[in-house]
Design an enzyme around this catalytic site. Sequence first.
Site, PDB file in Angstrom:
ATOM      1  N   TRP B 320       0.798  -1.057  -0.106  1.00 58.41           N
ATOM      2  CA  TRP B 320      -0.005   0.145  -0.107  1.00 58.41           C
ATOM      3  C   TRP B 320       0.948   1.223   0.010  1.00 58.41           C
ATOM      4  O   TRP B 320       0.773   2.070   0.926  1.00 58.41           O
ATOM      5  CB  TRP B 320      -0.898   0.078   1.219  1.00 58.41           C
ATOM      6  N   GLY B 716      -9.408  -1.996  -3.022  1.00 50.63           N
ATOM      7  CA  GLY B 716      -8.667  -0.885  -2.353  1.00 50.63           C
ATOM      8  C   GLY B 716      -7.181  -0.983  -2.866  1.00 50.63           C
ATOM      9  O   GLY B 716      -6.434  -0.152  -2.543  1.00 50.63           O
TER      10      GLY B 716
END
Lengths: 234, 741
Positions: B320, B716
């Site tokens: 991420w 996501g």
Amino acid sequence: MGTHDGPGLRMVVFLQGCKLRCVYCHNPDTWDTHTGQEMTVDALFEKAIHLKPYFGKRGGVTVSGGEPLLQSEGLIPFFKKLKAAGIHTNVDTNGRVLNHFTEELLDTYTDLVMLDIKHMTETGYQEITGLPHKETTFRFAAHREASGKPMWLRYVLIPGLTDTPELLHRLGSYFETYKTIERLELLPYHTLGVHKWEALGKSYPLAGQREHTKQEIEQARSLLEPYFKEVKVH
Amino acid sequence: MVETKFTDGTWTKKVDVRDFVINNISPYHGNADFLVGPSGKTKALWDICKKALREERQNNGVRSLDTDTISTVSAFGPGYIDRTNEVIVGLQTDELLKRSMKPFGGFKVVQKALSEHGAVPNEHLTEMFSNYVKTHNDGVFDAYNDEIRKYRSLGILTGLPDNYARGRIIGDYRRVALYGIDFLIQSKKDDLAQITGPMTDAVIRLREEVSEQIKALEQMIELGAKYELDLHRPANNAQEAVQWTYMAYLAAVKEQDGAAMSLGNVSTFLDIFIQKDLEEGRISENEAQELIDQFVMKLRVVRHLRMAAYDEIFAGDPTWVTEVIGGLFANGMTKVTKTSFRFLNTLYNLGPSPEPNLTVLWSDELPEAFKEFCAKVAIDTSSIQFENDTLMRESRGSDDYGIACCVSYQELGKSIQFFGARTNLAKTLLLALNEGRCELSGKKVVDGIAPVPEGVLDYDTVMANFKKASKEIARVYNDTMNIIHYMHDKYYYEKAQMALIDTNPHIDMAYGIAGLSIVADSLSAIKYAQVTPIRNEHGLTVDFEIQGEFPKYGNDDDRVDLLAKAAVADFNQELQQLGVYRNATPTLSVLTITSNVAYGKKTGATPDGRALGIPFAPGANPMHGRDANGAIASLNSVAKLDYETAQDGISNTFSIVPQSLGSDRVEQNENLVGILDGYFSKKAQHINVNVLNKETLMDAIEHPEEYPQLTIRVSGYAVNFVRLTREQQQEVITRSFHNSL
């Protein structure tokens, strides 16, 4: 919603009822004029407003079918509201209906007409649609041309039936001088609608009909290209 | 006072990166024609990386390990890929893709992760951590009570950051480039001097933390020195700006291995330096792109040491490194610059990739050429996601923000968040039908839930029980979060990242829920059809008999969509009642990462007809295959969830076959722009866009070697498809691939 029925992203309204019985029809469930779900103009309009944010710069509402112009009178108030709301309107038609309601709808409220050219010969036209008088389509096209408003032609390519060079040249040369035609869309024959025929208990007239190869489609496209502003394969 | 060749403003007097950007930005309204391909140096480096990545995949996901060194900001000596070709330097360890130990989150986790690859930690370290050094994980389990342990083991709360680092905090890495570290140390020293008595717990803690931050800044200077970089001072040119910014980020990922280690919004900032060098003839476009390509390449090879179990909740080894691109300032000026394009161009120059997690902040007012380029990149690579800039900016109040992890707004340098994984809302509904007992084990979880009368379920009775169960779940969830973050601050404080954030920032406590679509469809079934529980000999529900039709979430039908909306709002409301550690603000996400599979396994049959063990839909997605009215209807359903009640984010993962977007590429790009404009105008918050045929994925399962860079958005974030387990691959394939709009 669809991206294959006119420019951009569109809400597509399929109107019930058609008098033609095209052998390759992929919506034979829309032929019958006595079935279907009744919707008020207000409900349809509300739905269009709900979807309007997705229409972008070029999208809007397409009425298809069935043959939508069988309900021209009812479509006038719908299209009138759409135009007032700034929504692009489009009619996908076989061009067999041309009465004063149709004329008002087309001339005043329809931004784009997509006209199906079934065949360039009378026998071919009858063979495909089951009805005579191919010239009704040409009268329709002439009317649109006279109105000066945009039109797309659609032409289904079927091996052996509509794809001969002679027929394609006839199509091209007939419409070559039209100024309102922005695009010719070639729809290569496909069998995706066959299951609907089966579900309706109808036998499929084109059973066993082959599809075109990519190369054949490209040949047809390049043959037609000189005649039109744009030729697009779907 | 900062001496500068740029336009000055308040930023020259105090730390205020936003002010620098807004005073110096060159917004770009043109198209992508100026972009260039990768340089020879970049290609040479990337070839080495691709080979190393292949070796990593072939070696069970780990290329090499260090078992002797505790990774800190300055622990490792310099590492290079190929020094002669690197214009941006720095690796987490001394070797490409080597993973290191960061044991303060939990030493047992480090041991486990190493042992799974046939390694053990250095004996001395093992002795230290077994007998003398306490970790975050030790602290949390000292404080957990029986109730919390039960909630964990039954799968009501899972994926909690109690045995790994919490992550999510985004340092404002731009500060190092703009100010140099000496200036930042002085600012922190000034702050420390202002933190005075009376010496309450909070004041003492803050003084200790700021002192730690100053030490971390000093370590960053040391880190720079190892690479012969003088980080005392600000960056002087484009190359230094990229290099300094990367060094700051590198410090963070050397010290911390939080689940999400996001980057913020550096693209707009870096453009100012690049633009100046371009205008003054110091660099060419080729060199500008080379800087960004090589920076991005470094971000792609960030690695953490993870144990296999971690993969269940965070599949595919994600890091991420979320970087936001685009968006607008509050005054309407776009933040799109040429460097926004250059970042997206890395997906062509280096090929598709899940990292960095490129996130376009979308607004209908973005320059049209940029919108179309974004759509093109999404269709070509399935590597980017989109979030609603207008919505977040207006709702949250800042126009200088990044995205933490997948979908969560975070103002840069001013605010942080405490990550809280998620609770299982579908299982909560089953508690309501089983007198507060777990439907699988029969264990009592929540007291005071009356049995539901036999026969067909009554909606109002179920809702009353559901509310009671939710209240209890929220209470225990909140207790758990308070403990976790207390201990993380104490034992694994993010001193390097916090050194790049204002002292005493605002904090969001980021809760989450999983199973929303199942709850919505279940409540709809109970309300609109006849649902009768089938129970085993212990009176626990094992299945449900459903008679009649009911509307399903994902079809733009208010009857059920509003049930979903209310379920989110209600649970958020429960959380708002509770006291939070450090006075953080409770926020809620509808986001599962890939835990939707694990949650499914731990959840019995549900009243919507879902069988025991079947994976949930990810995030806020409708359940697979139930969104049968086309893509737009599905999007409209998700858009009805109210961001105000789920400010940590509402994740929607959307897969569509290319042909249904239009018959040629120009139309497809344009129509995707239309879809994004439409979806976000309805106040939706987030969308992952995959434009793929299912057949491609099926072929990749059979021939993974042919698809090393095939990237797919999951929930996501994005993953290399071939790095998912077979089970996760299958789950992705069963999701709805819209072939009509």
